[in-house]
Each structure stands twice: as structure tokens, then as C-alpha cells.
Design an enzyme around this catalytic site. Sequence first.
Site, PDB file in Angstrom:
ATOM      1  N   TYR A 139       0.805  -0.936   0.079  1.00 44.73           N
ATOM      2  CA  TYR A 139       0.136   0.061  -0.228  1.00 44.73           C
ATOM      3  C   TYR A 139       0.884   1.229   0.123  1.00 44.73           C
ATOM      4  CZ  TYR A 139      -3.236   3.485   1.445  1.00 44.73           C
ATOM      5  OH  TYR A 139      -4.189   4.732   1.605  1.00 44.73           O
ATOM      6  N   GLY A 172     -13.580   0.755   7.597  1.00 50.31           N
ATOM      7  CA  GLY A 172     -14.993   1.463   7.763  1.00 50.31           C
ATOM      8  C   GLY A 172     -15.877   0.854   8.814  1.00 50.31           C
ATOM      9  N   GLY A 229      -9.772   0.411  12.911  1.00 50.66           N
ATOM     10  CA  GLY A 229      -8.583   1.429  13.081  1.00 50.66           C
ATOM     11  C   GLY A 229      -9.207   2.285  14.431  1.00 50.66           C
ATOM     12  N   ASN A 261      -1.062  10.165   1.707  1.00 51.97           N
ATOM     13  CA  ASN A 261      -2.078   9.075   2.305  1.00 51.97           C
ATOM     14  C   ASN A 261      -3.320   9.930   2.866  1.00 51.97           C
ATOM     15  OD1 ASN A 261      -3.659   6.938   3.266  1.00 51.97           O
ATOM     16  ND2 ASN A 261      -1.759   6.193   4.286  1.00 51.97           N
ATOM     17  N   TYR A 284      -7.148  10.373  10.660  1.00 53.30           N
ATOM     18  CA  TYR A 284      -6.665  10.825  11.967  1.00 53.30           C
ATOM     19  C   TYR A 284      -7.073  12.239  12.462  1.00 53.30           C
ATOM     20  CZ  TYR A 284      -3.414   7.146  10.775  1.00 53.30           C
ATOM     21  OH  TYR A 284      -2.768   5.978  10.319  1.00 53.30           O
TER      22      TYR A 284
END
Length: 166
Positions: free
Chosen positions: A25, A94, A98, A125, A132
Amino acid sequence: MSVIRPATAHDVPAILQMIHDLAIYEKEPDAVRNTPEMLTQVLFGENPRVYATMAENEAGDVQGFALWFLNYSTWEGVHGIYLEDLYVMPEARGAGHGKALLQHLAATAVERGYARVEWSVLDWNEPSIAFYKNLGAAPMDEWSTFRLTGDALDAFAGARTADARG
């Protein structure tokens, strides 16, 4: 719902796979040199200084992980948590995994009297940066990350050795 728990040695293959997926990624697919043996030693050896926290769904399937270690603030006079990697599998994004991992690290910091939780994110990103910021995290715009690695690290270390012999 996300179930958060400490990693066990049984999780090493899943963690290593997610480290590889994160490297892909982050556009560095060949950069990972870590092995199951190295990861097992650092996480579960005699004196571990690196920690992993797992996110699972209600069925017990691993959905993501956070790998972290302690840092220290000379100004605050206490430790903090440095989040090295946060990864949630694409199909599980989602669903709150996280956020749950970061809330767990924040709660750990508060419970232990640590001053902060911090991490780095690549400038490009945007999805992660937005995530965040939505949590209340603030970018450290006046700071730049520096790194000595590879040949530069070897050369600089060698220069000190040569200077010491001098």
C-alpha cells in the site's frame, strides 16, 4: 464491533502478512526484510520492547493490528506510545477497527500516565490523514522526520569508529 486484544505468538503469520500488505500500500513492496523468527523474538522474546495489538471481528477473525513501542518526552518527563504500524484489512475498513485500535492505545497511554500517542503518515495518504484528523489528532507541521539507514548509516557509524581510533 471490534474486539481488541494483545497479540500472541500465534498471530505472527497474520501480522507479518499485514506488514507486507502495508508495504505494498505504501508503494514499497520489496522493502520488508522482517521474518517470522525476527518478529516472534521482538514481540515475545525474553525482554520485549515492541508490542502488537490485534483487532478482530465478533467471529474472531483478525481484521487489523497496531504495532507500537514506548518513546520518551524529555519535556514531559514521561513515556509516550509511538505507533509504528496501524493496518486494517481493506475489506474490514470502515467497520471501526482502526478507531478501536487507536482508542485502545490512547486508553493505555492515559492509564499508564503517558503524555501522548504519536505516529507518522505519508504525505500522500489522504484517507488516513483525514481519518486521523477526524479523531482529533493534529499534524506536527513544523517537524520533519530524518533517518539514517543503509549505506549512510554504515558510513556515518564508520566515521565515528575512525574518529575514535584517530
